[in-house]
Design an enzyme around this catalytic site. Structure first.
Site, short mmCIF file in Angstrom:
data_model
loop_
_atom_site.label_atom_id
_atom_site.label_comp_id
_atom_site.label_asym_id
_atom_site.label_seq_id
_atom_site.Cartn_x
_atom_site.Cartn_y
_atom_site.Cartn_z
N TYR A 1 2.91 3.11 1.00
CA TYR A 1 1.58 3.69 1.66
C TYR A 1 1.87 4.26 2.96
O TYR A 1 2.81 3.90 3.58
CB TYR A 1 0.83 2.51 1.60
N GLU A 2 0.94 5.24 3.06
CA GLU A 2 1.05 6.16 4.06
C GLU A 2 1.14 5.45 5.67
O GLU A 2 1.40 5.88 6.59
CB GLU A 2 0.30 7.28 4.20
N SER A 3 0.57 4.24 5.49
CA SER A 3 0.36 3.42 6.93
C SER A 3 1.73 2.86 7.39
O SER A 3 2.02 2.47 8.38
CB SER A 3 -0.60 1.95 6.70
N GLY A 4 2.56 3.27 6.63
CA GLY A 4 4.19 2.69 7.08
C GLY A 4 4.79 1.60 6.26
O GLY A 4 6.03 1.52 6.66
#
Lengths: 257, 282
Positions: A51-54
């Site tokens: 997920y792009e939150s890391g």
């Protein structure tokens, strides 16, 4: 298979089947997130979800409401900063598959999540692109899942937030892109794939009980059907059970918090 | 050295009308208490910067504190629109909002360039996308070695960056864990910075030599505000209030209900309220 199922359940399950155990998948929030986790909990237990939150290699027990819920970090193999996420892992070419949703799509699988109407005087201001512009160009291939509706599948996009196949044909290659772009669009009524030459989205599989007319009536352009059209296999008992379980857990968790 | 002070002092000393300000946090550790303090102090003409402006920016915009916003995704995650942001863009209420819109990759690169004291960031981005047509700050640069044309965006150098973190020691060194977003870059890119924390401890005790620690000498002010990220969350302290994010949709949909909420919870509120939000007595 005798169970009843809803069109949305069919969509999520058909979308989950697009993924394989070897995929490293950049997951969009909402419908893509449900599909990716159903894949992980059924036929693709070793899939890497990012997920792009890391959060990398995450295995959430309940579906996240946001792209950065604590559940994603708690169950991740590791968590990196957002610049590292986009620079090393996405731009670095480590992601095989990006799974996106969108507000609007056109026949070449370009997506709009920015505005309806003029950019400077929008009729509807949508949230914007987030990670999508670079997910669309830097992942090996892109899957898209969204319900087939006249509002969503439009003849002309007011704004191209992320490029699919642009104007069709070899447009991606002409812009120097080496990745495949959108290779499958999974809806609640059917599955579409780009024509190998023109790249126009073409219906390749129709879900059980859905008519061609129903598909055309819900699409904003004259839609093409493949000659070797098949029927999408109905959800299995296991697929339905896994999807309903995770949806029930998710609902409970979001209402409680 | 960072000064340990109250939230009202930190905002008053560091943030002026007209400043560019980044209250960063990628879903996690969003500095809500600081955002409310900005509204309470009546700051005006701010230029807001944030990758994922969510409810706190909806509140700042609806309260009329902002003249503009640079962002890459402006929504209520998993819920829908930010109604105050939409009202500002679609109907110029309560005032027009100038927007500078990017992608996440560009914003992340631009913060990193700011922290690295560079004038711009470069990325393989925006290919075939329409944003470069409506944002003059998205340009091209040609690689001097390969000839590849890449996207270029100006680095982000906020006047003030504000973040929330788990804890600080009494010297003002800060530890941040979990989904760390662009917070380190935001602090290092800014002229002045404020960090609110859940806890002040005697020993910071970072769990690893690679832990993200922001040293006291890189921060302007550190403020103890337990619960200060609510309804966002603080990894190891409290969970995200997804039910509040869902409830916000209704509160923010109409101007009247929004203004009533701001009066009751912000104008008549205080930083101490946040302790109650996370289930502890003030």
């Amino acid at each position: 298979m005798s169970s009843e199922f809803t069109p949305t359940e069919m969509m999520t399950i058909a979308a989950s089947r697009a993924l394989t155990n070897d995929d490293v998948c950049f997951v969009g929030i909402g419908a893509p997130s449900a599909a990716c986790n159903v894949a992980r909990l059924t036929h693709a237990p070793d899939i890497t979800l990012i997920y792009e939150s890391g959060t990398i290699g995450t295995r959430p027990d309940v579906l996240p409401l946001s792209i950065g819920d604590g559940e994603l970090c708690d169950t991740a193999q590791f968590t990196v900063s957002v610049p590292e996420m986009f620079r090393y892992w996405l731009q670095g070419g480590r992601i095989t598959t990006g799974f996106l949703g969108g507000a609007q799509i056109d026949r070449f699988a370009n997506l709009n999540t920015t505005v309806v109407g003029e950019y400077d005087h929008p009729k509807v201001r949508l949230p914007g692109g987030g990670g999508a512009p670079e997910i669309a160009s830097n992942c090996g291939q892109i899957f898209i899942t969204m319900a087939l509706t006249n509002r969503g599948f439009v003849d002309h996009l007011d704004f191209i937030t992320s490029m699919g196949h642009g104007e069709g044909g070899d447009h991606r290659a002409r812009l120097g892109m080496k990745t495949k772009g959108p290779s499958r669009v999974i809806t609640d009524l059917c599955i579409l794939e780009p024509d190998p030459v023109t790249k126009e989205l073409t219906v390749v599989s129709i879900h059980q009980g859905v008519s061609r007319k129903q598909i055309q009536d819900n699409c904003g352009w004259p839609i093409k059907f493949a000659t070797d059209l098949i029927e999408t296999p109905a959800p299995t008992d296991t697929e339905l059970l896994v999807l309903r379980d995770i949806n029930a857990r998710t609902k409970k968790a979001h209402e409680a918090a | 050295m960072a000064r340990l002070c109250s939230l009202s002092q930190a905002v008053e000393e560091n943030l002026r009308d007209g400043d560019s300000v980044a209250l960063e946090g990628f879903t996690h550790l969003i500095p809500y208490a600081a955002g409310h303090e900005i509204i309470r102090q009546g700051r005006k003409e701010l230029f807001l910067i944030r990758m994922t402006p969510d409810i706190i920016y909806d509140q700042l915009i609806g309260a009329g504190a902002a003249r503009g916003m640079k962002f890459s995704w402006g929504g209520n995650p998993g819920v829908g629109s930010l109604h105050r942001f939409r009202d500002a863009v679609e109907n110029q209420w309560p005032r027009p909002l100038e927007i500078e819109e990017h992608s996440h990759a560009a914003m992340a690169n631009a913060y990193e360039a700011g922290a690295a004291n560079l004038p711009f960031a470069t990325l393989r981005g925006y290919i075939g996308a329409d944003l470069p047509k409506v944002n003059a700050n998205i340009r091209d640069v040609t690689c001097p070695f390969t000839g590849e044309v890449l996207a270029a965006v100006p680095s982000i150098r906020p006047d003030v960056s504000i973040i929330h973190a788990q804890r600080a020691d009494r010297q003002g060194n800060v530890l941040i864990e979990g989904i760390i977003g662009v917070q380190k870059e935001a602090i290092l890119a800014a002229k002045r910075s404020v960090v609110t924390v859940e806890e002040i401890v005697d020993e910071l005790s970072p769990p690893s030599s690679n832990s993200v620690v922001l040293p006291s000498w890189a921060i302007s002010c550190v403020v103890h505000v337990p619960g200060g990220a609510f309804p966002s969350y603080a990894h190891g302290y409290y969970k995200r209030s997804n039910s509040f994010y869902i409830a916000w949709d209704k509160i923010a949909r109409e101007r009247d209900s929004f203004q009533a909420w701001i009066r009751q919870n912000v104008m008549n509120g205080s930083p101490e309220d946040f302790l109650r939000h996370i289930g502890k007595a003030a």
